[in-house]
Structures are given as C-alpha cells and as structure tokens.
Motif scaffolding. Structure first.
Motif, PDB file in Angstrom:
ATOM      1  N   PHE A  40      11.280  20.875 -11.462  1.00 43.97           N
ATOM      2  CA  PHE A  40      10.860  19.526 -11.068  1.00 43.97           C
ATOM      3  C   PHE A  40      11.803  18.968 -10.003  1.00 43.97           C
ATOM      4  N   THR A  41      13.088  19.339 -10.100  1.00 36.09           N
ATOM      5  CA  THR A  41      14.056  18.852  -9.114  1.00 36.09           C
ATOM      6  C   THR A  41      13.731  19.391  -7.727  1.00 36.09           C
ATOM      7  N   LYS A  42      13.481  20.708  -7.671  1.00 37.98           N
ATOM      8  CA  LYS A  42      13.250  21.323  -6.364  1.00 37.98           C
ATOM      9  C   LYS A  42      11.763  21.389  -6.007  1.00 37.98           C
ATOM     10  N   GLN A  43      10.907  21.009  -6.966  1.00 41.41           N
ATOM     11  CA  GLN A  43       9.460  21.047  -6.775  1.00 41.41           C
ATOM     12  C   GLN A  43       8.984  22.402  -6.260  1.00 41.41           C
ATOM     13  N   GLU A  44       9.436  23.441  -6.959  1.00 38.87           N
ATOM     14  CA  GLU A  44       8.970  24.775  -6.592  1.00 38.87           C
ATOM     15  C   GLU A  44       8.939  25.683  -7.820  1.00 38.87           C
ATOM     16  N   GLN A  45       8.106  26.693  -7.735  1.00 38.44           N
ATOM     17  CA  GLN A  45       7.966  27.674  -8.799  1.00 38.44           C
ATOM     18  C   GLN A  45       8.934  28.824  -8.513  1.00 38.44           C
ATOM     19  N   ASN A  46       9.748  29.203  -9.485  1.00 39.13           N
ATOM     20  CA  ASN A  46      10.651  30.334  -9.296  1.00 39.13           C
ATOM     21  C   ASN A  46      10.374  31.407 -10.330  1.00 39.13           C
ATOM     22  N   GLU A  47      10.477  32.654  -9.888  1.00 42.53           N
ATOM     23  CA  GLU A  47      10.413  33.740 -10.839  1.00 42.53           C
ATOM     24  C   GLU A  47      11.839  34.053 -11.286  1.00 42.53           C
ATOM     25  N   ILE A  48      12.070  34.092 -12.585  1.00 36.91           N
ATOM     26  CA  ILE A  48      13.397  34.468 -13.083  1.00 36.91           C
ATOM     27  C   ILE A  48      13.283  35.817 -13.778  1.00 36.91           C
ATOM     28  N   SER A  49      14.383  36.553 -13.776  1.00 39.09           N
ATOM     29  CA  SER A  49      14.304  37.901 -14.342  1.00 39.09           C
ATOM     30  C   SER A  49      15.616  38.359 -14.967  1.00 39.09           C
ATOM     31  N   VAL A  50      15.483  39.236 -15.926  1.00 44.96           N
ATOM     32  CA  VAL A  50      16.644  39.957 -16.484  1.00 44.96           C
ATOM     33  C   VAL A  50      16.259  41.425 -16.617  1.00 44.96           C
ATOM     34  N   LEU A  60      19.179  20.072  -3.896  1.00 41.60           N
ATOM     35  CA  LEU A  60      18.640  18.749  -3.552  1.00 41.60           C
ATOM     36  C   LEU A  60      19.550  17.614  -3.991  1.00 41.60           C
ATOM     37  N   THR A  61      20.306  17.830  -5.079  1.00 37.86           N
ATOM     38  CA  THR A  61      21.160  16.753  -5.575  1.00 37.86           C
ATOM     39  C   THR A  61      22.556  16.806  -4.958  1.00 37.86           C
ATOM     40  N   LEU A  62      22.824  17.819  -4.129  1.00 38.69           N
ATOM     41  CA  LEU A  62      24.096  17.851  -3.400  1.00 38.69           C
ATOM     42  C   LEU A  62      23.817  17.387  -1.979  1.00 38.69           C
ATOM     43  N   THR A  63      23.893  16.096  -1.770  1.00 38.23           N
ATOM     44  CA  THR A  63      23.486  15.537  -0.485  1.00 38.23           C
ATOM     45  C   THR A  63      24.682  15.123   0.373  1.00 38.23           C
ATOM     46  N   ASP A  64      25.880  15.330  -0.166  1.00 41.34           N
ATOM     47  CA  ASP A  64      27.083  14.940   0.579  1.00 41.34           C
ATOM     48  C   ASP A  64      27.304  15.824   1.795  1.00 41.34           C
ATOM     49  N   GLY A  65      28.340  15.480   2.539  1.00 43.54           N
ATOM     50  CA  GLY A  65      28.723  16.304   3.668  1.00 43.54           C
ATOM     51  C   GLY A  65      29.025  17.721   3.205  1.00 43.54           C
ATOM     52  N   LEU A  66      28.407  18.665   3.846  1.00 40.12           N
ATOM     53  CA  LEU A  66      28.588  20.065   3.469  1.00 40.12           C
ATOM     54  C   LEU A  66      29.371  20.814   4.542  1.00 40.12           C
ATOM     55  N   LEU A  67      30.228  21.705   4.099  1.00 39.20           N
ATOM     56  CA  LEU A  67      30.822  22.697   4.995  1.00 39.20           C
ATOM     57  C   LEU A  67      29.948  23.942   4.892  1.00 39.20           C
ATOM     58  N   THR A  68      29.590  24.544   6.001  1.00 41.03           N
ATOM     59  CA  THR A  68      28.723  25.723   5.931  1.00 41.03           C
ATOM     60  C   THR A  68      29.255  26.853   6.812  1.00 41.03           C
ATOM     61  N   SER A  69      28.937  28.058   6.415  1.00 38.91           N
ATOM     62  CA  SER A  69      29.220  29.209   7.276  1.00 38.91           C
ATOM     63  C   SER A  69      28.137  30.248   7.038  1.00 38.91           C
ATOM     64  N   SER A  70      28.073  31.225   7.906  1.00 37.24           N
ATOM     65  CA  SER A  70      26.993  32.192   7.867  1.00 37.24           C
ATOM     66  C   SER A  70      27.554  33.547   7.441  1.00 37.24           C
ATOM     67  N   VAL A  71      26.889  34.184   6.495  1.00 37.31           N
ATOM     68  CA  VAL A  71      27.370  35.450   5.931  1.00 37.31           C
ATOM     69  C   VAL A  71      26.267  36.490   6.007  1.00 37.31           C
ATOM     70  N   TYR A  72      26.590  37.640   6.589  1.00 36.46           N
ATOM     71  CA  TYR A  72      25.613  38.723   6.619  1.00 36.46           C
ATOM     72  C   TYR A  72      25.806  39.613   5.401  1.00 36.46           C
ATOM     73  N   SER A  73      24.733  39.851   4.670  1.00 34.96           N
ATOM     74  CA  SER A  73      24.788  40.755   3.529  1.00 34.96           C
ATOM     75  C   SER A  73      24.275  42.139   3.942  1.00 34.96           C
ATOM     76  N   PHE A  74      25.178  43.123   3.919  1.00 34.85           N
ATOM     77  CA  PHE A  74      24.766  44.490   4.241  1.00 34.85           C
ATOM     78  C   PHE A  74      23.857  45.044   3.153  1.00 34.85           C
ATOM     79  N   THR A  75      24.123  44.643   1.887  1.00 37.67           N
ATOM     80  CA  THR A  75      23.301  45.123   0.780  1.00 37.67           C
ATOM     81  C   THR A  75      21.864  44.631   0.934  1.00 37.67           C
ATOM     82  N   LYS A  76      21.725  43.332   1.204  1.00 41.23           N
ATOM     83  CA  LYS A  76      20.380  42.748   1.268  1.00 41.23           C
ATOM     84  C   LYS A  76      19.830  42.733   2.685  1.00 41.23           C
TER      85      LYS A  76
END
Lengths: 196, 196
Positions: free
Chosen positions: A99-109, B85-101
């Motif tokens: 409800f917070t993100k207003q999206e459907q997520n698939e969760i898995s284990v 959505l509930t973390l609306t404060d100033g964010l520090l961000t950086s970009s990370v490449y995942s070789f696995t994904k």
C-alpha cells in the motif's frame, strides 16, 4: 511505556495518520542495541513454541530477526523482493501488494530452506494491512511447514493486519501497538508484559 | 583455517571459478552465531579506529554489520538499492555496476545519517570487482565523513576489488580471502590473525 514505545515517541516522525517514519533506528539507520532488545523479547515470547526457523523479508526485518535467531539458536531466512541470479534452486513465491509503494511485488524463498518439519516464527518490521505477513505465511504454507506465530516490531493497530492474521488462527506478538497517531502524538495499546 | 573459511568449505558451492554461492549462511539463510563471530572480528580489528558509524548495503551486509555495530556501540546505516517513498529527505546517491546482475544500480543513503565528523567503517558481504565498495565510499565522501576502512566478509582475492581500494589508500580487512576456486575446491590466502 516499554523501551520501543519510548523510542518511537522520541524519534518516530508521524508523516500522516497512517505513515510513521522510523528511519533513525529501524528502516534505514539501525540501532543495534535496540534490535538486540527486540530480538530478545521475541525469543522470550516464543521460547516455548519449539521454533526451528525464523522467516523474515528484506531489508528491515533482517536486523530484529537475526537477534531473535541468535537468542533462539535457529537460522533466519529472508524472503527476497527481487530474484537473485545465483539463487537458481526451486523457489517458493507469493505475491504481496504494498500500500505504501502502491505496487505488487513477488516475494520468494528457496524451497530448501523451509522444510515440512519446521516450526516457523515470522518476523517483520511493520504490521499494517497484513499483506507482507500473509505473503510470508503463504511461503511457509507452500513448504508444508507450521507457523508458530508472528513477531512484529511495530503494529499499526488501527489497520486490519492483526485481525486478518487472528482470523486465520495465528498468534501475533507486537512489541509496540499503535492505537492512533497524528502529528500531535502517538497513542499505544499498552502491552501487558512490558508496560509500566 | 578460521571459522569462516571452514564454513565456506563445508557449505559454500562453487558455481564457476568466479561465482561462490553461500546462501545457506549469508546471502539468503543467515547463521546468526556465525554473524556474531564475524561482527565481533570486525569490531576487534577496528576497535582502535574511533569508529562512529557503520555503513553497509542491503540486504546481505546488514546481518554482519549489526553485530559489528553492537560490539562497537555505533549505529549502522544501510544504503538502499531502490528509493523508498517514506525516505524523502536529502539523499546521497552513487551508481554501482553489478557484474553478477549485469546492471547499473543507483544506491542511496539519507544525508542526515552520515555527518562530516563521522569515522565510518564500511561493511559488505563480498568484495569482488570493488564496485559496491567504491559506491559506498563515494556516499561517505559526499557526506565529507572519513572512511576508517572496509570490513569484508568474503573477498575474492583473484579479482581487482582489494587492489582498487588499496590504491586509494583504504585499509581492507576481510575475514576470508579466496585465492582461487573451482568445483574441486577453494584455496584461501590464510589470514595472519586467525589461521591455525
């Protein structure tokens, strides 16, 4: 007030009558001493339930769950919200609406980490509409394991989550139960165990 | 062999000469007693560094980080891979490449949780190409805080991550350092501190 209710009053930010921000100690920054207290409390409440495994969901459930696992001497499995490339085994999946993100997520284990003989304690950071909790319960059901109950850090008691779980016969233990909240303050349903 | 090297030999699955699956105790199922040992070891190695904060990244960094935080009596902040959505404060961000994904991810932390005076220990589950570690370092740099070093659970020493971090002058402490691996076995660079 118990230790968590006090922390929520000191550091929680009520963004609206239904949204509480606790990112200074639970959802983004983590207070490890508080997580130890929470995990210890879960372990204490479920110590006679023969728990063999804790199931939680990434990311905010992990910290309270690992301390409960440490105290109960059982492993934790965290459900993933996104599939991993290196987790290629048989997966149990269920669908959770946020409800917070207003999206459907698939969760898995991974199926291999929940066995039919397991008695599972499900731990999560929040209980609101009960969607995540029921999604986790469905994973445990699919594994033919037994659900011993739910350990919830913060329950929004004005939403339907607890009722949904209790309607299915589940035991729900929440460390803080919020009766109502607004920008002026937060009212708790005080727990029998820990309130003064 | 130290406790973690032994656990990796017992339960790790080498999927290829570069991919190690440790989902039975670190990346999906979590062994809380092992995480306590790992966190205690990080705390011990960095105890004289005046650490004021631990920074990690969701989800597998959280468990080892919370135990290190408990032992060092400092809070943990976990970087998010997806915005909340509930973390609306100033964010520090950086970009990370995942070789696995094989994908680029933006990671972020709320600015208010890393202060210029902080001495930060960065903890992560794996060090391979160093992308995640350098992304976390960039967040700490953006906050004008000091990086005291990196605590890594499993280092793939045959990849360039450690070299990249050392080239920038960072101290890197890894509990298990894998020299090489294939489906027949795993060779470690044995640590001075804990090897027998």
């Amino acid at each position: 007030m118990n230790f968590l209710e006090k922390k929520i009053c000191d550091e929680g930010i009520v963004l609206s009558p239904s949204v509480l921000k606790v990112d200074s100690f639970l959802n983004h920054q983590i207070d490890p001493e508080l997580m130890l207290q929470i995990g210890t409390e879960f372990a204490d409440r479920f110590k006679n339930e023969g728990i063999t495994k804790i199931v939680t969901i990434e990311s905010s459930g992990i910290a309270p769950a690992v301390f409960a696992g440490l105290k109960l001497s059982v492993p934790i499995v965290f459900a993933r919200k996104k599939k991993s490339l290196t987790l290629t085994d048989g997966l149990l999946t269920s669908s959770v609406y946020s409800f917070t993100k207003q999206e459907q997520n698939e969760i898995s284990v991974a199926k291999k980490f929940i066995q039919p003989g397991d008695r599972v304690l499900i731990i999560d950071d929040f209980l609101a509409h009960g969607e995540a909790a029921l999604g986790l319960a469905e994973l445990v059901d699919q594994a033919h394991a037994t659900i011993a109950g739910f350990g919830i850090v913060i329950e929004k008691s004005f939403q339907v989550g607890r009722q949904k779980l209790e309607d299915q016969g589940y035991r729900v233990e929440s460390i803080a139960r919020i009766k109502e909240m607004d920008t002026k303050g937060i009212t708790f349903i005080l727990s029998e165990v820990m309130s003064s």
